[in-house]
Motif scaffolding. Structure first.
Motif, PDB file in Angstrom:
ATOM      1  N   GLU A  71       0.293  -0.618  -0.024  1.00  0.00           N
ATOM      2  CA  GLU A  71      -0.206   0.469  -0.390  1.00  0.00           C
ATOM      3  C   GLU A  71       0.402   1.187   0.229  1.00  0.00           C
ATOM      4  O   GLU A  71       0.617   2.611  -0.036  1.00  0.00           O
ATOM      5  N   ASP A  72       2.064   1.109   0.449  1.00  0.00           N
ATOM      6  CA  ASP A  72       3.325   2.284   0.656  1.00  0.00           C
ATOM      7  C   ASP A  72       3.365   2.513  -0.452  1.00  0.00           C
ATOM      8  O   ASP A  72       4.914   3.454   0.274  1.00  0.00           O
ATOM      9  N   ASP A  73       3.471   2.101  -1.253  1.00  0.00           N
ATOM     10  CA  ASP A  73       4.362   2.057  -2.440  1.00  0.00           C
ATOM     11  C   ASP A  73       4.399   3.484  -3.271  1.00  0.00           C
ATOM     12  O   ASP A  73       3.684   3.866  -3.468  1.00  0.00           O
ATOM     13  N   GLU A  74       5.431   3.531  -3.381  1.00  0.00           N
ATOM     14  CA  GLU A  74       6.491   5.184  -3.677  1.00  0.00           C
ATOM     15  C   GLU A  74       5.694   4.802  -5.053  1.00  0.00           C
ATOM     16  O   GLU A  74       5.389   6.056  -6.023  1.00  0.00           O
ATOM     17  N   ARG A  75       5.379   4.180  -6.040  1.00  0.00           N
ATOM     18  CA  ARG A  75       4.985   4.083  -7.386  1.00  0.00           C
ATOM     19  C   ARG A  75       3.193   4.865  -7.367  1.00  0.00           C
ATOM     20  O   ARG A  75       2.603   5.192  -8.330  1.00  0.00           O
ATOM     21  N   MET A  76       2.542   4.224  -6.223  1.00  0.00           N
ATOM     22  CA  MET A  76       1.515   4.728  -6.082  1.00  0.00           C
ATOM     23  C   MET A  76       1.521   5.637  -4.662  1.00  0.00           C
ATOM     24  O   MET A  76       1.447   5.940  -3.823  1.00  0.00           O
ATOM     25  N   ILE A  77       1.470   7.183  -5.569  1.00  0.00           N
ATOM     26  CA  ILE A  77       1.584   8.094  -4.794  1.00  0.00           C
ATOM     27  C   ILE A  77       1.038   8.707  -4.010  1.00  0.00           C
ATOM     28  O   ILE A  77      -0.750   9.116  -4.408  1.00  0.00           O
ATOM     29  N   ARG A  78       1.461   9.281  -2.550  1.00  0.00           N
ATOM     30  CA  ARG A  78       0.430  10.047  -1.534  1.00  0.00           C
ATOM     31  C   ARG A  78       0.937  10.953  -1.204  1.00  0.00           C
ATOM     32  O   ARG A  78       2.115  10.976  -0.991  1.00  0.00           O
ATOM     33  N   MET A  79       0.208  12.204  -1.486  1.00  0.00           N
ATOM     34  CA  MET A  79       1.115  13.304  -0.966  1.00  0.00           C
ATOM     35  C   MET A  79       1.044  13.195   0.393  1.00  0.00           C
ATOM     36  O   MET A  79       0.797  12.862   1.384  1.00  0.00           O
ATOM     37  N   PRO A  80       2.819  13.341   1.309  1.00  0.00           N
ATOM     38  CA  PRO A  80       3.167  13.607   2.445  1.00  0.00           C
ATOM     39  C   PRO A  80       2.755  14.493   3.135  1.00  0.00           C
ATOM     40  O   PRO A  80       2.255  16.049   2.688  1.00  0.00           O
ATOM     41  N   LYS A  81       2.891  14.408   4.799  1.00  0.00           N
ATOM     42  CA  LYS A  81       1.757  16.033   5.622  1.00  0.00           C
ATOM     43  C   LYS A  81       2.752  17.132   5.097  1.00  0.00           C
ATOM     44  O   LYS A  81       2.343  18.093   5.409  1.00  0.00           O
ATOM     45  N   ASP A  82       4.325  16.944   5.099  1.00  0.00           N
ATOM     46  CA  ASP A  82       5.445  17.724   4.853  1.00  0.00           C
ATOM     47  C   ASP A  82       5.457  18.361   3.946  1.00  0.00           C
ATOM     48  O   ASP A  82       6.041  19.176   3.564  1.00  0.00           O
ATOM     49  N   TRP A  83       4.515  17.795   2.732  1.00  0.00           N
ATOM     50  CA  TRP A  83       5.140  18.729   0.981  1.00  0.00           C
ATOM     51  C   TRP A  83       4.735  19.830   1.196  1.00  0.00           C
ATOM     52  O   TRP A  83       6.107  20.107   0.096  1.00  0.00           O
ATOM     53  N   GLN A  84       4.587  20.538   1.612  1.00  0.00           N
ATOM     54  CA  GLN A  84       4.530  21.821   1.734  1.00  0.00           C
ATOM     55  C   GLN A  84       5.676  22.605   1.808  1.00  0.00           C
ATOM     56  O   GLN A  84       6.270  23.656   1.011  1.00  0.00           O
ATOM     57  N   GLN A  85       6.305  22.246   2.889  1.00  0.00           N
ATOM     58  CA  GLN A  85       7.684  22.530   3.300  1.00  0.00           C
ATOM     59  C   GLN A  85       9.079  21.417   2.492  1.00  0.00           C
ATOM     60  O   GLN A  85      10.310  22.286   2.718  1.00  0.00           O
ATOM     61  N   ARG A  86       8.764  20.836   1.575  1.00  0.00           N
ATOM     62  CA  ARG A  86       9.867  20.370   1.045  1.00  0.00           C
ATOM     63  C   ARG A  86      10.124  21.508   0.141  1.00  0.00           C
ATOM     64  O   ARG A  86       9.184  21.761  -0.864  1.00  0.00           O
ATOM     65  N   THR A  87      11.723  21.217  -0.330  1.00  0.00           N
ATOM     66  CA  THR A  87      11.947  22.184  -1.204  1.00  0.00           C
ATOM     67  C   THR A  87      12.222  21.275  -3.220  1.00  0.00           C
ATOM     68  O   THR A  87      13.068  20.140  -2.719  1.00  0.00           O
ATOM     69  N   PRO A  88      11.245  20.842  -3.614  1.00  0.00           N
ATOM     70  CA  PRO A  88      11.295  19.708  -5.036  1.00  0.00           C
ATOM     71  C   PRO A  88      12.565  20.442  -5.929  1.00  0.00           C
ATOM     72  O   PRO A  88      13.107  21.691  -5.749  1.00  0.00           O
ATOM     73  N   LYS A  89      13.465  19.501  -5.891  1.00  0.00           N
ATOM     74  CA  LYS A  89      14.222  19.426  -6.905  1.00  0.00           C
ATOM     75  C   LYS A  89      13.765  19.644  -8.552  1.00  0.00           C
ATOM     76  O   LYS A  89      14.250  20.467  -9.675  1.00  0.00           O
ATOM     77  N   TYR A  90      12.723  18.800  -8.626  1.00  0.00           N
ATOM     78  CA  TYR A  90      11.746  18.906 -10.669  1.00  0.00           C
ATOM     79  C   TYR A  90      11.542  20.494 -10.681  1.00  0.00           C
ATOM     80  O   TYR A  90      10.897  20.890  -9.672  1.00  0.00           O
ATOM     81  N   LYS A  91      11.484  20.961 -11.641  1.00  0.00           N
ATOM     82  CA  LYS A  91      11.373  21.991 -11.730  1.00  0.00           C
ATOM     83  C   LYS A  91      10.005  22.205 -13.117  1.00  0.00           C
ATOM     84  O   LYS A  91      10.214  21.946 -13.894  1.00  0.00           O
ATOM     85  N   CYS A  92       8.534  22.929 -13.018  1.00  0.00           N
ATOM     86  CA  CYS A  92       7.634  22.759 -14.019  1.00  0.00           C
ATOM     87  C   CYS A  92       7.670  24.141 -14.646  1.00  0.00           C
ATOM     88  O   CYS A  92       8.554  25.139 -14.078  1.00  0.00           O
ATOM     89  N   ARG A  93       6.845  23.565 -15.299  1.00  0.00           N
ATOM     90  CA  ARG A  93       6.107  24.936 -15.942  1.00  0.00           C
ATOM     91  C   ARG A  93       5.421  26.194 -14.882  1.00  0.00           C
ATOM     92  O   ARG A  93       4.819  24.784 -14.590  1.00  0.00           O
TER      93      ARG A  93
END
Length: 349
Positions: A184-206
């Motif tokens: 159920e917790d396999d990261e291929r089936m994403i669930r947004m973590p509770k701290d996602w707003q505090q994370r600094t992503p590496k991916y740069k989006c349009r």
């Protein structure tokens, strides 16, 4: 144990990230008076549809990542659980439009995520801007266009493809499938973590402005100018004869809206495919959407709506792929009928 059918080389999970940051013109939040000159020099109508054989050939490339974009109406099928139980394309991820979405006070479902949320999701899924994404749907699913639309809104649109065909067709053509059941917790089936707003992503989006809100829709409806509105719901729901599947919503449609039921654009025998694009184009023209060369400024822009913003994406993709509109001409009313039909103050025909 992972069971592999007709083995092909699995797409690599990790690539070196490439910076990709593009900003599009920001449109007026109220009147949405479209600036055509700013778009005429930067057309991005890219053919996104790929056949099963083309997708299988791409599966062995190191930069290819396959994404299951399946979704179903509540209380029918569970696309996330189907992905978890398998089979799935080898190396695929599941993009959950009900998880990677914007929370809102109206509890409107699967609203387009923020760029920050999307970027965090891409990091979790090990997707970089250099990857080419192949969005596919499980057997009998005609709703993956929303996942494709969301991904192509933030990822380089030339690197997002929509696979035409089912998993059965994939298998029958020798495509590699993984039958292993996932945790159920396999990261291929994403669930947004509770701290996602505090994370600094590496991916740069349009950052692309391709949705409209209720205020903008009210402007279009009351002023009868600015854009063509097209509704993807069935004709019965559009005219108010058939009940809405969600309780508490009025029947009918926005004044002056056109009706192109999304199922009319899909293959009669396989909802994972569009009909031939000349037939898709004819469906839109029959409904009243003029070819771009015959359209006035007010008719050039098209806003797609539906029940909750999912099947509107089928119209948005179809309009571009059949050549009637450029990608920059097409918007989705993200609140769609859940918002409009659930508000007693909005006009309805």
């Amino acid at each position: 144990m992972v069971k592999i059918h007709h083995i092909h080389q699995t797409a690599s999970l990790f690539l070196f990230p490439n910076a990709f940051t593009t900003k599009r013109p920001i449109l007026s939040p109220r009147s949405l008076q479209f600036s055509f000159k700013s778009f005429q020099s930067s057309s991005t109508r890219l053919m996104a549809l790929v056949s099963i054989p083309e997708a299988i050939a791409a599966h062995s490339r190191d930069d290819s990542i396959f994404v299951d974009g399946s979704w179903h109406m509540p209380n029918t099928r569970n696309a996330r659980d189907e992905f978890r139980r398998g089979p799935r394309i080898v190396g695929a991820r599941y993009f959950d439009i009900d998880t990677v979405c914007t929370a809102n006070t109206k509890n409107l479902p699967h609203m387009k995520p923020s760029g920050h949320q999307f970027s965090v999701a891409m990091d979790i899924l090990n997707i970089t801007p250099g990857n080419t994404l192949y969005v596919y749907a499980n057997n009998g699913c005609g709703f993956a266009h929303r996942a494709y639309w969301t991904l192509s809104s933030f990822h380089d649109p030339s690197k997002v493809k929509l696979v035409q065909g089912s998993l059965e067709e994939w298998k029958s053509n020798g495509g590699a499938l993984d039958d292993a059941e996932l945790d159920e917790d396999d990261e291929r089936m994403i669930r947004m973590p509770k701290d996602w707003q505090q994370r600094t992503p590496k991916y740069k989006c349009r950052q692309v402005d391709n949705t409209v809100d209720m205020d903008q829709m009210l402007d279009f409806v009351t002023e009868r100018t600015g854009a063509v509105i097209v509704d993807a719901r069935s004709h019965g729901r559009f005219v108010g004869k058939d009940p809405e599947p969600r309780p508490g919503l009025r029947g009918g449609h926005m004044p002056n809206a056109l009706n192109v039921p999304f199922v009319s654009l899909l293959d009669d025998n396989d909802m994972t495919k569009f009909k031939p694009l000349d037939q898709v184009k004819e469906k839109f023209i029959e409904a009243g959407i003029k070819p771009i060369e015959e359209s006035s400024n007010d008719e050039r822009k098209v806003v797609c709506s539906c029940g909750s913003g999912v099947t509107a994406a089928a119209l948005a993709v179809g309009l571009v792929e059949c050549g009637l509109r450029e990608k920059e001409d097409v918007y989705i009313y993200d609140g769609s009928w859940i918002e409009w039909g659930g508000d007693d103050n909005t006009p309805i025909d």
